[in-house]
Design an enzyme around this catalytic site. Structure first.
Site, PDB file in Angstrom:
ATOM      1  N   HIS A  90       1.074  -1.414   0.128  1.00 41.42           N
ATOM      2  CA  HIS A  90       0.016  -0.002   0.061  1.00 41.42           C
ATOM      3  C   HIS A  90       0.660   1.023   0.029  1.00 41.42           C
ATOM      4  CE1 HIS A  90      -4.115  -1.800   0.686  1.00 41.42           C
ATOM      5  NE2 HIS A  90      -3.410  -2.815   0.984  1.00 41.42           N
ATOM      6  N   ASP A 120       3.801   9.279  -0.731  1.00 40.56           N
ATOM      7  CA  ASP A 120       2.527   8.656  -0.454  1.00 40.56           C
ATOM      8  C   ASP A 120       2.278   7.616  -1.503  1.00 40.56           C
ATOM      9  OD1 ASP A 120       0.202   8.128   1.165  1.00 40.56           O
ATOM     10  OD2 ASP A 120      -0.454  10.003   1.163  1.00 40.56           O
TER      11      ASP A 120
END
Ligand code: ADQ
Length: 460
Positions: free
Chosen positions: A154, A358
């Protein structure tokens, strides 16, 4: 496709606040296949037993295990969140290398693999989530598990250069090769992973794109994660966000929503908002920032430091710019129910999403899904969020350049309705089309193809 779906993540879904997109997206497949979800229980017990407990989920089973206090420190807070997390977010300088943490991390992976192996079936489809379990497939293979194993990372994949800071760097390719499908968020991440294999003796990229390392052949591909966009849009319409925050009709609202993490660029974002306030021209509309940043991993020292810094910057900016009846920055340090959040996004004229690094960033997608298409707000998005690959119609900024972010705020407030609509339409099309259900389906289809190919090879 037959076989149970077996999901592994650090924490199993819990009761309480509404389930997130991933849980919802996997639910039907888990239920229909009689699936199982493995993960920690959230309980810390002195003598954590070497067996799994059963918790009945909504139509499927969860199998949970407790961590010992030493495992919580060495595996979760230590190696996962104080070594792998900073490493993958280009902050090797924040890595906290403690002798013994790696042993605890691999120990938890081995313990879980042993407990799982006793229950797995040959036709299970195992889907492991995130950096807590990078070595889990290797541990499962050591226990004799031959089923198809997929993984989804992720968070960003580190550059080969950054990876050199990890003492266990030589083990990473072998961990990855034990999976059949190694999923990443973006093309940028795939490029970083392939670069690592390119510089590795004995690894080879085959013509079909898969990678061969010793006796293993596996795929590294990107699967950009999405959100449950329709549910978010519904919640946003139903919630009356504007009345909740109590902003006057002529006041503009900027929103930021992030776990309080050093990777999210919150300090520079606040400074950029401060610069925007300073350079506000006389007749420009009044604007305030609502920053929602729930606490996270508070036992890790780097997180306590960022919290102190943000409180200091917020206090200083509010001290400088507040009026008797107005405070420019509202900083909320707690979680907010999803429906409320959706309403707040819709009420905000600008969504400010400016991480330094991110994997994807779901907030960017949630902000877009929540907008009123007739009068949408403007998304300002960091060039370092994985979401940027799918969302180039946002106002893209460099989160290290405070002046550029302040200028983007001015640009957003001055943007004509027509341009706002055009940008929003492009962004919303992507967010609604590539939602979390499609993401799940695409990933599971790719796993099914790998399983079929392996079966055909075995039969030939
Ligand atoms: P996170 O780092 O947690 O996820 P993000 O993708 O932004 O980052 O997801 C955060 C989620 O938490 C969002 O759904 C958001 O709505 C919610 N949230 C944030 N603040 C909240 C608050 N105060 N109250 C309630 N909810 C709040 C990791 C990676 C990301 C990747 C996701 C999914 O770091 O890059 O996008 O996983 O793969």
């Amino acid at each position: 496709m037959t076989g149970r779906l077996v999901v592994v993540s650090n924490r199993v879904p819990s009761d309480g606040p509404p389930a997130g997109g991933l849980v919802v997206a996997l639910h039907d497949c888990l239920r229909d296949s009689g699936g199982v979800w493995f993960g920690t229980s959230g309980q810390i017990t002195e003598d954590a037993p070497d067996r799994l407990a059963t918790v009945e989920g909504d139509g499927y089973t969860m199998r949970t295990f407790d961590l010992t206090p030493q495992e919580q420190t060495g595996y979760y807070l230590g190696y996962a969140n104080s070594v792998l997390w900073p490493l993958c977010h280009r902050r090797a300088d924040l890595m906290d290398l403690h002798a013994g943490d790696y042993d605890t991390y691999i120990g938890v992976n081995r313990r879980l693999a042993k407990m799982m192996a006793a229950e797995l079936r040959a036709d299970d489809r195992i889907w492991i989530h995130d950096y807590h379990f990078l070595p889990l497939a290797a541990c499962l293979r050591a226990e004799g598990v031959t089923a198809t194993i997929g993984y989804f990372h992720h968070i960003p994949f580190p550059s080969t250069h950054d990876l050199m800071a990890l003492p266990e760097r030589d083990l990473v390719p072998g961990w990855m090769a034990a999976f059949d499908l190694f999923g990443l968020q973006t093309q940028r991440d795939v490029a970083a992973a392939l670069e690592m294999f390119r510089s590795l003796n004995g690894a080879e990229q085959l013509r079909d794109g898969s990678i061969k390392l010793r006796d293993r052949r596996f795929q590294v591909r990107s699967f950009p994660i999405g959100i449950d966009a329709h549910a978010f849009a519904r919640d946003a319409v139903e919630a009356d966000g504007r009345s909740r925050v109590n902003v006057s009709p002529d006041e503009r609202l900027v929103i930021g929503v992030d776990r309080l993490d050093y990777s999210k660029g919150l300090d520079n974002r606040l400074r950029a908002f401060g610069q925007f306030l300073e350079k506000r021209v006389e007749d420009a509309p009044k604007a305030s920032l609502l920053q929602i940043a729930p606490p996270t991993r508070e036992d890790v020292p780097a997180y306590a430091r960022i919290r102190d810094e943000l409180e200091r910057v917020t206090g200083a900016l509010n001290g400088k710019h507040s009026d008797l009846d107005w405070t420019p920055i509202r900083y909320i340090h707690r979680a907010v129910p999803r429906e409320v959040l959706a309403g707040l996004y819709r009420a905000a004229d600008v969504g400010l999403v400016t991480p330094f690094c991110d994997g994807m960033n779901l907030v960017a997608k949630e902000y877009v899904a929540a907008q009123n298409p007739d009068n949408p707000g403007v998304l300002i998005l960091s060039q370092f969020a994985g979401a940027v690959e799918q969302m180039p119609a946002a106002l893209i900024v460099n989160p290290y350049d405070i002046g550029e972010m302040a200028a983007a705020l001015h640009q957003a407030f001055a943007m004509p309705l027509e341009e706002r609509r055009e940008r929003h339409e492009i962004l919303a099309r992507g967010v609604f089309r590539n939602d979390v259900a499609k993401w799940t389906q695409t990933y599971l289809d790719a796993m099914a193809r790998i399983t079929r190919a392996a079966q055909e090879l075995a039969e030939s």
